[in-house]
Scaffold this active site. Structure first.
Site, PDB file in Angstrom:
ATOM      1  N   CYS A  76       0.846  -1.199   0.000  1.00  0.00           N
ATOM      2  CA  CYS A  76       0.000   0.000   0.000  1.00  0.00           C
ATOM      3  C   CYS A  76       0.879   1.247   0.000  1.00  0.00           C
ATOM      4  O   CYS A  76       1.942   1.265   0.603  1.00  0.00           O
ATOM      5  CB  CYS A  76      -0.899  -0.027   1.236  1.00  0.00           C
ATOM      6  SG  CYS A  76      -1.740   1.509   1.583  1.00  0.00           S
ATOM      7  N   CYS A  79       1.635   4.674   3.710  1.00  0.00           N
ATOM      8  CA  CYS A  79       2.707   4.983   4.671  1.00  0.00           C
ATOM      9  C   CYS A  79       4.058   4.728   4.005  1.00  0.00           C
ATOM     10  O   CYS A  79       4.190   3.824   3.181  1.00  0.00           O
ATOM     11  CB  CYS A  79       2.594   4.127   5.918  1.00  0.00           C
ATOM     12  SG  CYS A  79       1.067   4.353   6.850  1.00  0.00           S
ATOM     13  N   CYS A 156      -6.688  -1.328   8.444  1.00  0.00           N
ATOM     14  CA  CYS A 156      -5.683  -0.273   8.327  1.00  0.00           C
ATOM     15  C   CYS A 156      -5.363   0.236   9.730  1.00  0.00           C
ATOM     16  O   CYS A 156      -6.265   0.693  10.446  1.00  0.00           O
ATOM     17  CB  CYS A 156      -6.200   0.866   7.455  1.00  0.00           C
ATOM     18  SG  CYS A 156      -5.067   2.271   7.373  1.00  0.00           S
ATOM     19  N   ASP A 375      -4.079  28.999   6.594  1.00  0.00           N
ATOM     20  CA  ASP A 375      -3.917  27.546   6.534  1.00  0.00           C
ATOM     21  C   ASP A 375      -4.302  27.111   5.118  1.00  0.00           C
ATOM     22  O   ASP A 375      -5.373  26.554   4.888  1.00  0.00           O
ATOM     23  CB  ASP A 375      -4.812  26.876   7.582  1.00  0.00           C
ATOM     24  CG  ASP A 375      -4.597  25.374   7.665  1.00  0.00           C
ATOM     25  OD1 ASP A 375      -3.713  24.852   6.944  1.00  0.00           O
ATOM     26  OD2 ASP A 375      -5.317  24.705   8.427  1.00  0.00           O
ATOM     27  N   CYS A 402       0.830  22.440   5.316  1.00  0.00           N
ATOM     28  CA  CYS A 402       0.858  20.976   5.234  1.00  0.00           C
ATOM     29  C   CYS A 402       1.899  20.507   4.223  1.00  0.00           C
ATOM     30  O   CYS A 402       1.967  19.317   3.912  1.00  0.00           O
ATOM     31  CB  CYS A 402      -0.520  20.418   4.885  1.00  0.00           C
ATOM     32  SG  CYS A 402      -1.202  21.033   3.339  1.00  0.00           S
TER      33      CYS A 402
END
Length: 445
Positions: A76, A79, A156, A375, A402
């Protein structure tokens, strides 16, 4: 193309989590290798240059290497750092933020230690999964990194624990109703994705299906069955998206059953969440992120704050009681509707929300702001936005980012008129390459 095996030493990891090694005077990159590890690497040469690399065998392990807890980790793409000790992940992210700001903004700023989450698992309150049919059965999962190849996921370990059972129940009901699943290759079918948003404070979740057609036969009975199976589901929504793009949600949607919004709580305030509204995905870190931004703003009761890219007003309302007035500006109409409802819900009367482009609003408005808080999305702020901040000259700018690359790019512009006092990374996305950061700027004398 020719292949060759070479023995290498990894000297560092790059901004994308790849191991860095040197060979014949040049620098190369390879997946799944940590600093100080030795390995046999297979290299694929094309026209005399290395085109691809992959680890064949590790000859030594870093003392910071850990066994990934997720059985799908190497399949996957969700991560990238589960094989690295969590404390070292935090150090890596701090260094990444500092290096990128130095590289793109030529600033040697003070970067604080990355604010950690006590338990870096089971934190995601938003789960977005493509749907497929395998051997006649409807399944959900995530894409293998860099592809549209589905990896079927049963569990998950970064998503909210209660989501696991709900998704299993949803798939069970979908199979019971023999629903038509969208085939990307044939461009046929109806159900494309499921999107589940969960509340960490209340026993509520919102289930959205991305579909190519809203007129699904028996849709009300289907939705009722879902709620009957999982009472935590407070609303079932169909979102229409016929486009063949990477954008998952479409513009039009219908509530098929129940409510269009659920509630969650930040600090002592309730917030409504809809399918389209932006809401921080790590429920364990939301308060840490906002507290960091608010405390480093050194707010006073005389401050008038502009909250640019305000979304549903979560930050605006979290700081409203500390200031004279806060004005939130957001271009997404649905988010502004939610923000106004959130202000009313929490009986806050000094926060006002405007549906507009932030730059256009500043160009037309003559309000004097002492603090600008922004933001923005991952692409960062625009040059015209920053130039308009220069015109209104707030004493303080608090930038929540971010993406440290676009943060560094924007700080390189801001530094003309503002001093960057410090940058504080916040780990909103454990085990991934992503890192949130709060940058604190003050107007130059």
């Amino acid at each position: 193309m020719t292949k060759k095996e070479i023995e290498i030493n990894c000297r560092a990891i790059d901004d994308f989590g790849k191991g860095i090694f040197d060979f014949e005077g040049k620098t190369y990159f390879v997946d799944d290798l940590l600093p100080d590890e030795k390995a046999i690497v297979e290299t694929t040469f094309s026209f005399g240059k290395i085109k691809e690399t992959k680890v064949i065998k590790r000859l030594s392990d870093s003392k910071y290497r850990v066994k990934p807890l997720c059985k799908y980790y190497h399949k996957c793409g969700g991560c990238q750092l589960q094989h690295l000790n969590y404390q070292k992940q935090l150090e890596y992210k701090k260094k990444k933020v500092k290096n990128l700001i130095k590289k793109f903004a030529s600033l040697d700023v003070v970067v604080s230690d990355c604010i950690k989450v006590d338990d870096p698992f089971y934190f995601r309150n938003k789960i977005q999964m493509p749907l497929r049919k395998e051997r006649g059965k409807i399944v959900a999962g995530f894409y293998r990194q860099g592809t549209h190849e589905l990896v079927k996921i049963d569990k998950c370990i970064i998503e909210d624990k209660k989501a696991e059972k709900i998704i299993k129940d949803v798939l069970s009901v979908m199979n019971e109703f023999h629903l038509d699943i969208y085939d990307e290759d044939k461009r046929k079918g109806v159900f494309r994705h499921l999107l589940l948003k969960t509340s960490s404070y209340y026993d509520e979740c919102l289930l959205t299906f991305v579909v190519s057609d809203l007129n699904v036969k028996g849709r009300t009975n289907f939705a009722k069955k879902l709620v009957e199976k999982s009472p935590s589901i407070k609303g079932v929504i169909f979102n229409l998206n016929k486009r063949d793009t990477n954008v998952i949600l479409g513009e039009k949607e219908e509530v098929i059953y129940g409510k269009s919004r659920i509630k969650d709580r930040i600090f002592d305030l309730d917030f409504l969440i809809s399918s389209k509204s932006f809401y921080q995905t790590n429920f364990k870190q939301i308060e840490n992120l906002y507290r960091t931004a608010i405390e480093n703003s050194s707010l006073s009761k005389d401050d008038v704050v502009l909250d640019a890219y305000c979304g549903t007003g979560t930050i605006s309302l979290s700081l409203a009681r500390k200031v004279k007035k806060v004005i939130g500006v957001e271009i997404v109409k649905e988010a502004v509707i939610d923000a106004r409802k959130n202000a009313s819900l929490n009986k806050i009367d000094n926060a006002f929300f405007i549906n507009d482009d932030c730059t256009s609003y500043m160009e037309r408005n003559d309000e004097k702001f002492s603090v600008v808080l922004l933001d923005p999305p991952r692409k960062g702020a625009t040059l015209s936005f920053i130039k308009n901040v220069f015109k209104i000259k707030p004493q303080k700018v608090i930038y929540i980012s971010c993406d440290p690359v676009t943060l560094a790019r924007d700080l390189n512009i801001f530094k003309e008129n503002y001093t960057v006092n410090k940058v504080i990374p916040v780990d909103m996305f454990p085990h991934s390459l992503h890192v949130e950061a709060v940058a604190c700027l003050r107007l130059k004398e």
